[in-house]
Write a protein that holds these residues in place. Structure first.
Motif, mmCIF file in Angstrom:
data_model
loop_
_atom_site.group_PDB
_atom_site.id
_atom_site.type_symbol
_atom_site.label_atom_id
_atom_site.label_comp_id
_atom_site.label_asym_id
_atom_site.label_seq_id
_atom_site.Cartn_x
_atom_site.Cartn_y
_atom_site.Cartn_z
ATOM 1 N N PRO A 96 0.827 -1.214 0.000
ATOM 2 C CA PRO A 96 0.000 0.000 0.000
ATOM 3 C C PRO A 96 0.859 1.261 0.000
ATOM 4 O O PRO A 96 1.825 1.367 0.748
ATOM 5 C CB PRO A 96 -0.808 -0.101 1.288
ATOM 6 N N GLY A 97 0.529 2.193 -0.882
ATOM 7 C CA GLY A 97 1.222 3.472 -0.932
ATOM 8 C C GLY A 97 2.560 3.446 -1.631
ATOM 9 O O GLY A 97 3.186 4.487 -1.802
ATOM 10 N N ALA A 98 3.026 2.286 -2.062
ATOM 11 C CA ALA A 98 4.318 2.186 -2.740
ATOM 12 C C ALA A 98 4.124 2.325 -4.251
ATOM 13 O O ALA A 98 3.000 2.270 -4.754
ATOM 14 C CB ALA A 98 4.980 0.852 -2.415
ATOM 15 N N ASP A 99 5.230 2.492 -4.965
ATOM 16 C CA ASP A 99 5.183 2.566 -6.421
ATOM 17 C C ASP A 99 4.536 1.307 -6.990
ATOM 18 O O ASP A 99 4.651 0.222 -6.409
ATOM 19 C CB ASP A 99 6.591 2.701 -6.996
ATOM 20 N N SER A 100 3.895 1.457 -8.132
ATOM 21 C CA SER A 100 3.267 0.318 -8.806
ATOM 22 C C SER A 100 4.285 -0.807 -8.999
ATOM 23 O O SER A 100 5.405 -0.568 -9.456
ATOM 24 C CB SER A 100 2.716 0.762 -10.157
ATOM 25 N N GLY A 101 3.906 -2.004 -8.630
ATOM 26 C CA GLY A 101 4.789 -3.158 -8.770
ATOM 27 C C GLY A 101 5.605 -3.479 -7.542
ATOM 28 O O GLY A 101 6.151 -4.573 -7.434
ATOM 29 N N GLU A 102 5.700 -2.545 -6.581
ATOM 30 C CA GLU A 102 6.407 -2.843 -5.332
ATOM 31 C C GLU A 102 5.546 -3.823 -4.542
ATOM 32 O O GLU A 102 4.374 -3.562 -4.300
ATOM 33 C CB GLU A 102 6.633 -1.581 -4.511
ATOM 34 N N ALA A 103 6.136 -4.934 -4.152
ATOM 35 C CA ALA A 103 5.344 -6.005 -3.543
ATOM 36 C C ALA A 103 5.960 -6.510 -2.257
ATOM 37 O O ALA A 103 7.127 -6.267 -1.959
ATOM 38 C CB ALA A 103 5.211 -7.158 -4.537
ATOM 39 N N THR A 104 5.148 -7.229 -1.519
ATOM 40 C CA THR A 104 5.603 -7.999 -0.377
ATOM 41 C C THR A 104 5.280 -9.453 -0.713
ATOM 42 O O THR A 104 4.206 -9.743 -1.257
ATOM 43 C CB THR A 104 4.943 -7.536 0.935
#
Length: 119
Positions: A96-104
């Motif tokens: 949430p709130g991160a750049d598109s594609g940033e994942a956990t």
């Protein structure tokens, strides 16, 4: 407004075709050849071998990722990411709130046997 759900599908025709298995990250390094910030992950899938994956899991430090059990799709074709061949897709969800594609990465609640099939 939420995105509508996709049409219902037969599990055997979809999930049954994917080979999703449990692995453990044994190494995580920044991947300078990727088009966006990413890590090169080395993941042990037990009897299915050690595979390389390039993923945008950079919200966590490499030290935090090493040792984590993760879920990976083993039967997608390998793809070239910069100078690295990414052999497996590690499953994750958008941060949430991160750049598109940033994942956990998706992780199991408790440790399980490496190579175990997801069902």
């Amino acid at each position: 407004m939420p995105t509508p759900l996709k049409q219902a599908v037969d599990p055997e025709d979809t999930l049954g075709r994917l080979d999703v298995r449990l692995g453990r990250i044994v190494r995580a390094d920044p991947e300078p050849g990727a088009p966006k910030p990413a890590y090169r992950l080395t993941v042990d899938f037990g009897k299915y071998g050690v595979k390389t994956s390039v993923g945008r899991f950079t919200q966590a430090s490499p030290d935090a990722l090493v040792g984590q059990q993760v879920l990976g799709v083993l039967n997608f074709p390998a793809r070239q990411v910069g100078d690295v061949t990414s052999e497996v897709l590690i499953l994750g969800v958008q941060v949430p709130g991160a750049d598109s594609g940033e994942a956990t990465p998706l992780v199991p609640l408790t440790a399980a046997k490496l190579g175990s099939k997801v069902f």
